[in-house]
Design a protein around this motif. Sequence first.
Motif, PDB file in Angstrom:
ATOM      1  N   LEU A 193      20.369  34.536  10.911  1.00  0.00           N
ATOM      2  CA  LEU A 193      19.998  35.955  10.839  1.00  0.00           C
ATOM      3  C   LEU A 193      21.249  36.831  10.855  1.00  0.00           C
ATOM      4  O   LEU A 193      21.372  37.769  10.060  1.00  0.00           O
ATOM      5  CB  LEU A 193      19.075  36.298  12.018  1.00  0.00           C
ATOM      6  CG  LEU A 193      18.314  37.596  11.964  1.00  0.00           C
ATOM      7  CD1 LEU A 193      17.307  37.604  10.832  1.00  0.00           C
ATOM      8  CD2 LEU A 193      17.596  37.819  13.288  1.00  0.00           C
ATOM      9  N   GLY A 194      22.184  36.507  11.745  1.00  0.00           N
ATOM     10  CA  GLY A 194      23.437  37.252  11.801  1.00  0.00           C
ATOM     11  C   GLY A 194      24.224  37.146  10.508  1.00  0.00           C
ATOM     12  O   GLY A 194      24.784  38.138  10.021  1.00  0.00           O
ATOM     13  N   GLU A 195      24.257  35.943   9.926  1.00  0.00           N
ATOM     14  CA  GLU A 195      24.955  35.746   8.653  1.00  0.00           C
ATOM     15  C   GLU A 195      24.261  36.483   7.515  1.00  0.00           C
ATOM     16  O   GLU A 195      24.914  37.132   6.699  1.00  0.00           O
ATOM     17  CB  GLU A 195      25.039  34.263   8.323  1.00  0.00           C
ATOM     18  CG  GLU A 195      26.030  33.501   9.157  1.00  0.00           C
ATOM     19  CD  GLU A 195      26.028  32.010   8.838  1.00  0.00           C
ATOM     20  OE1 GLU A 195      25.565  31.619   7.741  1.00  0.00           O
ATOM     21  OE2 GLU A 195      26.482  31.237   9.697  1.00  0.00           O
ATOM     22  N   ASP A 196      22.936  36.374   7.448  1.00  0.00           N
ATOM     23  CA  ASP A 196      22.179  37.011   6.371  1.00  0.00           C
ATOM     24  C   ASP A 196      22.347  38.522   6.380  1.00  0.00           C
ATOM     25  O   ASP A 196      22.366  39.156   5.322  1.00  0.00           O
ATOM     26  CB  ASP A 196      20.690  36.671   6.476  1.00  0.00           C
ATOM     27  CG  ASP A 196      20.391  35.224   6.130  1.00  0.00           C
ATOM     28  OD1 ASP A 196      21.291  34.533   5.591  1.00  0.00           O
ATOM     29  OD2 ASP A 196      19.262  34.768   6.408  1.00  0.00           O
ATOM     30  N   TYR A 197      22.462  39.111   7.554  1.00  0.00           N
ATOM     31  CA  TYR A 197      22.568  40.566   7.673  1.00  0.00           C
ATOM     32  C   TYR A 197      23.987  41.021   8.002  1.00  0.00           C
ATOM     33  O   TYR A 197      24.199  42.189   8.342  1.00  0.00           O
ATOM     34  CB  TYR A 197      21.569  41.084   8.705  1.00  0.00           C
ATOM     35  CG  TYR A 197      20.157  41.034   8.179  1.00  0.00           C
ATOM     36  CD1 TYR A 197      19.655  42.047   7.375  1.00  0.00           C
ATOM     37  CD2 TYR A 197      19.344  39.936   8.438  1.00  0.00           C
ATOM     38  CE1 TYR A 197      18.375  41.983   6.864  1.00  0.00           C
ATOM     39  CE2 TYR A 197      18.058  39.863   7.927  1.00  0.00           C
ATOM     40  CZ  TYR A 197      17.583  40.887   7.144  1.00  0.00           C
ATOM     41  OH  TYR A 197      16.310  40.822   6.627  1.00  0.00           O
ATOM     42  N   CYS A 198      24.964  40.107   7.880  1.00  0.00           N
ATOM     43  CA  CYS A 198      26.379  40.441   8.092  1.00  0.00           C
ATOM     44  C   CYS A 198      26.596  41.212   9.383  1.00  0.00           C
ATOM     45  O   CYS A 198      27.303  42.224   9.418  1.00  0.00           O
ATOM     46  CB  CYS A 198      26.924  41.244   6.912  1.00  0.00           C
ATOM     47  SG  CYS A 198      26.786  40.391   5.348  1.00  0.00           S
ATOM     48  N   SER A 199      25.965  40.758  10.461  1.00  0.00           N
ATOM     49  CA  SER A 199      26.022  41.456  11.740  1.00  0.00           C
ATOM     50  C   SER A 199      26.352  40.482  12.863  1.00  0.00           C
ATOM     51  O   SER A 199      25.915  39.332  12.839  1.00  0.00           O
ATOM     52  CB  SER A 199      24.674  42.131  12.027  1.00  0.00           C
ATOM     53  OG  SER A 199      24.384  43.074  11.019  1.00  0.00           O
ATOM     54  N   PRO A 200      27.116  40.948  13.852  1.00  0.00           N
ATOM     55  CA  PRO A 200      27.481  40.063  14.960  1.00  0.00           C
ATOM     56  C   PRO A 200      26.290  39.698  15.838  1.00  0.00           C
ATOM     57  O   PRO A 200      25.337  40.462  15.971  1.00  0.00           O
ATOM     58  CB  PRO A 200      28.508  40.874  15.751  1.00  0.00           C
ATOM     59  CG  PRO A 200      28.321  42.279  15.342  1.00  0.00           C
ATOM     60  CD  PRO A 200      27.715  42.273  13.980  1.00  0.00           C
ATOM     61  N   VAL A 201      26.371  38.504  16.434  1.00  0.00           N
ATOM     62  CA  VAL A 201      25.360  38.006  17.367  1.00  0.00           C
ATOM     63  C   VAL A 201      26.020  37.902  18.733  1.00  0.00           C
ATOM     64  O   VAL A 201      27.073  37.287  18.870  1.00  0.00           O
ATOM     65  CB  VAL A 201      24.824  36.629  16.923  1.00  0.00           C
ATOM     66  CG1 VAL A 201      23.838  36.073  17.940  1.00  0.00           C
ATOM     67  CG2 VAL A 201      24.193  36.715  15.540  1.00  0.00           C
ATOM     68  N   ILE A 202      25.393  38.515  19.742  1.00  0.00           N
ATOM     69  CA  ILE A 202      25.919  38.507  21.107  1.00  0.00           C
ATOM     70  C   ILE A 202      24.894  37.826  21.999  1.00  0.00           C
ATOM     71  O   ILE A 202      23.739  38.252  22.063  1.00  0.00           O
ATOM     72  CB  ILE A 202      26.180  39.945  21.604  1.00  0.00           C
ATOM     73  CG1 ILE A 202      27.167  40.651  20.680  1.00  0.00           C
ATOM     74  CG2 ILE A 202      26.674  39.934  23.041  1.00  0.00           C
ATOM     75  CD1 ILE A 202      27.266  42.136  20.921  1.00  0.00           C
TER      76      ILE A 202
END
Length: 192
Positions: A137-146
């Motif tokens: 999900l983080g990769e697909d939406y180019c967003s960091p995962v914390i």
Amino acid sequence: MRGGRFQIAARPAAGMAVLRPFDKLPELNTATILLVGAEGGSLQQLAEDMLREKKDFNINIHLASSLPLPSERDHLRPRIDLIAFVIDIKSKYSLKNIQASLAYVDVRFFLGKVCFLVTGVGRVNNCSVETNAIWKLGEDYCSPVIFCELELEGIRVATAQRLLRMLQICAGRVPGVSALYFSLLMRNSAGD
């Protein structure tokens, strides 16, 4: 310490709006974060911890269990600088709720103004969601995962501090650092 406030939005029945990052002017010396997730009390405690932190700007914190937000209140809503989607790793519903909510976010938000906050990581035996699905999900939406644990006060306070720093950058309050650049740095460090 500067003031702040937070509001809780219920799931709307009709009149839905897509969130757009640049459709409103920023407020002077103010940054706004939207926490989206069905964590309930833990999200409110996180918001309160963010408000308690020392900062040199005002913050608005909005809580929503899911998106879309009601469009009839759009004219009252401030510009949103950062969206944190909160996923409870113990609940498949939580992941599905966030995946459905993503459809109501303008693609320009994914240029450094979105992060995924994954809670419940301290109880690996009770996980219902695979971490690979969250990383994807983080990769697909180019967003960091914390990854964090909102039920533990020390980790919740550290998470509040981290979100405040991200919010400060996303609101343009840190000279020389853009939200997109910071987001890319976070993603690259997570991969290492």
